[in-house]
Design an enzyme around this catalytic site. Structure first.
Site, PDB file in Angstrom:
ATOM      1  N   ASN A  10     -29.757  57.345   9.954  1.00  0.00           N
ATOM      2  CA  ASN A  10     -31.092  57.946  10.172  1.00  0.00           C
ATOM      3  C   ASN A  10     -32.187  56.770   9.347  1.00  0.00           C
ATOM      4  O   ASN A  10     -32.265  57.124   8.168  1.00  0.00           O
ATOM      5  CB  ASN A  10     -31.585  59.180   9.906  1.00  0.00           C
ATOM      6  CG  ASN A  10     -33.027  59.567  10.242  1.00  0.00           C
ATOM      7  OD1 ASN A  10     -33.640  59.053  10.639  1.00  0.00           O
ATOM      8  ND2 ASN A  10     -33.118  61.093   9.833  1.00  0.00           N
ATOM      9  N   LYS A  12     -35.233  56.435   9.648  1.00  0.00           N
ATOM     10  CA  LYS A  12     -36.683  57.028   9.308  1.00  0.00           C
ATOM     11  C   LYS A  12     -37.596  55.933   9.761  1.00  0.00           C
ATOM     12  O   LYS A  12     -37.267  55.130  10.342  1.00  0.00           O
ATOM     13  CB  LYS A  12     -36.829  57.582   7.933  1.00  0.00           C
ATOM     14  CG  LYS A  12     -35.680  58.663   7.563  1.00  0.00           C
ATOM     15  CD  LYS A  12     -35.726  59.259   6.489  1.00  0.00           C
ATOM     16  CE  LYS A  12     -34.458  60.536   6.306  1.00  0.00           C
ATOM     17  NZ  LYS A  12     -34.745  61.111   5.230  1.00  0.00           N
ATOM     18  N   HIS A  98     -35.520  67.172  12.533  1.00  0.00           N
ATOM     19  CA  HIS A  98     -35.274  66.884  11.042  1.00  0.00           C
ATOM     20  C   HIS A  98     -36.327  67.630  10.279  1.00  0.00           C
ATOM     21  O   HIS A  98     -37.463  67.882  10.759  1.00  0.00           O
ATOM     22  CB  HIS A  98     -35.453  65.461  11.167  1.00  0.00           C
ATOM     23  CG  HIS A  98     -34.961  64.740   9.917  1.00  0.00           C
ATOM     24  ND1 HIS A  98     -35.893  64.914   8.869  1.00  0.00           N
ATOM     25  CD2 HIS A  98     -33.627  64.252   9.447  1.00  0.00           C
ATOM     26  CE1 HIS A  98     -35.180  64.429   7.664  1.00  0.00           C
ATOM     27  NE2 HIS A  98     -34.008  63.854   8.149  1.00  0.00           N
ATOM     28  N   GLU A 100     -37.974  66.829   8.033  1.00  0.00           N
ATOM     29  CA  GLU A 100     -39.348  66.116   7.797  1.00  0.00           C
ATOM     30  C   GLU A 100     -40.354  66.093   9.056  1.00  0.00           C
ATOM     31  O   GLU A 100     -41.621  66.333   8.845  1.00  0.00           O
ATOM     32  CB  GLU A 100     -39.075  64.513   7.619  1.00  0.00           C
ATOM     33  CG  GLU A 100     -38.446  64.223   6.354  1.00  0.00           C
ATOM     34  CD  GLU A 100     -37.728  62.910   6.200  1.00  0.00           C
ATOM     35  OE1 GLU A 100     -37.611  61.869   7.315  1.00  0.00           O
ATOM     36  OE2 GLU A 100     -36.885  62.828   5.296  1.00  0.00           O
ATOM     37  N   GLU A 165     -28.695  69.686   6.853  1.00  0.00           N
ATOM     38  CA  GLU A 165     -29.287  68.925   5.722  1.00  0.00           C
ATOM     39  C   GLU A 165     -29.948  69.793   4.973  1.00  0.00           C
ATOM     40  O   GLU A 165     -31.409  70.018   5.312  1.00  0.00           O
ATOM     41  CB  GLU A 165     -30.134  67.936   6.253  1.00  0.00           C
ATOM     42  CG  GLU A 165     -29.510  66.925   7.220  1.00  0.00           C
ATOM     43  CD  GLU A 165     -30.191  65.650   7.307  1.00  0.00           C
ATOM     44  OE1 GLU A 165     -29.692  64.417   7.212  1.00  0.00           O
ATOM     45  OE2 GLU A 165     -31.485  65.437   7.623  1.00  0.00           O
ATOM     46  N   GLY A 171     -32.882  62.391  -0.011  1.00  0.00           N
ATOM     47  CA  GLY A 171     -33.532  61.499  -0.681  1.00  0.00           C
ATOM     48  C   GLY A 171     -33.656  61.789  -2.181  1.00  0.00           C
ATOM     49  O   GLY A 171     -34.628  61.044  -2.921  1.00  0.00           O
ATOM     50  N   SER A 209     -28.662  62.584   0.932  1.00  0.00           N
ATOM     51  CA  SER A 209     -28.076  61.996  -0.383  1.00  0.00           C
ATOM     52  C   SER A 209     -26.441  61.848  -0.382  1.00  0.00           C
ATOM     53  O   SER A 209     -25.802  61.489  -1.311  1.00  0.00           O
ATOM     54  CB  SER A 209     -28.310  62.642  -1.633  1.00  0.00           C
ATOM     55  OG  SER A 209     -29.539  62.857  -1.906  1.00  0.00           O
TER      56      SER A 209
HETATM   57  P1  13P Z   1     -30.928  60.504   2.254  1.00  0.00           P
HETATM   58  O1  13P Z   1     -29.455  60.182   2.889  1.00  0.00           O
HETATM   59  O2  13P Z   1     -31.769  59.434   2.089  1.00  0.00           O
HETATM   60  O3  13P Z   1     -30.755  61.797   1.415  1.00  0.00           O
HETATM   61  O4  13P Z   1     -31.612  61.251   3.819  1.00  0.00           O
HETATM   62  C1  13P Z   1     -30.925  62.268   4.501  1.00  0.00           C
HETATM   63  C2  13P Z   1     -31.522  62.118   5.903  1.00  0.00           C
HETATM   64  O5  13P Z   1     -32.531  63.002   5.978  1.00  0.00           O
HETATM   65  C3  13P Z   1     -30.849  61.828   7.069  1.00  0.00           C
HETATM   66  O6  13P Z   1     -31.506  62.390   8.092  1.00  0.00           O
END
Ligand code: 13P
Length: 249
Positions: A10, A12, A98, A100, A165, A171, A209
């Site tokens: 992903n 983003k 997601h 976010e 997640e 992150g 992560s």
């Molecule tokens: P990270 O791998 O950067 O922690 O992000 C995970 C994520 O949100 C994947 O959708």
């Protein structure tokens, strides 16, 4: 039957056209040099980079997906992208719900479910994200939250991918313990089974992560069928190393 892992990147809000072409050709080259059995690779760049990614990845075997879609196939929805459009481009998957988007775009479970249904209707596999916040984890609400999100955002009698997640692991470099991942994935698998019509392509991914250094341990947990990778998917070497960890299991 050995299971087939799905390692999804992903990206983003990262990825100019030049970046996309470089990253995708690097991933394709790594895979050509070292084909991975039992692993599907998927990249989910921003909408503007999808065509470029699809072009660069043609015949590479690497799949391409969107990061979100609208819940209607078409209509007067300025600025939105429908799952029909993603399918038309050549995408196979789309991420919905997601954390976010749940947080910054205030997406509800009901809306996420509508998006997943629209994706299925368009012939895409939705990757439906769920996960608890740190506060929910610390107040022992994790399983209740997961249950509520599954109930509310997963269509019944459909083959979908679910991505667990934990919000606090995204992150941050923090990952849940293997016991915590085991507990949640077992709960998701049980619930998913009760939703009916689960075919071999239904999967449960872990995300948050994931790095080359922790991938093998996380992917080795029962009912972990792959990973949804953020930061580490923006570099071909680390993304491929995660895929190799899956292939080695
Ligand atoms: P990270 O791998 O950067 O922690 O992000 C995970 C994520 O949100 C994947 O959708």
């Amino acid at each position: 039957m050995t299971k087939k892992f799905l390692i999804a990147g992903n990206w983003k809000m990262h990825g100019t056209l030049a970046f996309t072409e470089t990253l995708c050709s690097e991933v394709a080259a790594l895979l050509k040099k070292e084909p991975l059995k039992q692993v599907d690779l998927l990249v989910c760049p921003p909408f503007t980079a999808l065509s470029g990614a699809l072009k660069t990845l043609q015949k590479s075997g690497v799949l391409v997906g969107g990061q979100d879609c609208h819940h209607e196939p078409h209509g007067a929805y300025t600025g939105n992208i429908s799952p029909v459009m993603l399918k038309d481009l050549g995408c196979t998957h789309v991420i919905v719900g997601h954390s976010e988007r749940r947080q910054y775009e205030r997406e509800s479970n009901a809306l996420v479910k509508e998006k997943a249904e629209a994706a299925l209707a368009a012939g895409l596999i939705p990757i439906i994200c769920i996960g608890e916040t740190l506060e929910e984890r610390e107040t022992s609400q994790t399983l209740a939250v997961i249950e509520r999100q599954l109930e509310g955002s997963v269509p019944r009698d459909a083959t979908v991918v679910i991505a667990y997640e934990p919000v606090w692991a995204i992150g941050t470099g923090r990952v849940p313990t293997i016991d915590q991942v085991t507990e949640v994935h077992a709960a998701i698998a049980k619930k998913q089974k009760s939703f009916g019509s689960v075919s071999g392509t239904a999967k449960i991914l872990y995300g948050g992560s994931v790095k080359p250094s922790n991938a093998a341990a996380l992917l080795n947990v029962p009912h972990v069928d792959g990973a949804l990778v953020g930061g580490a998917s923006l570099e071909a070497a680390s993304f491929f190393a995660i895929a190799k960890a899956a292939a080695g299991l």
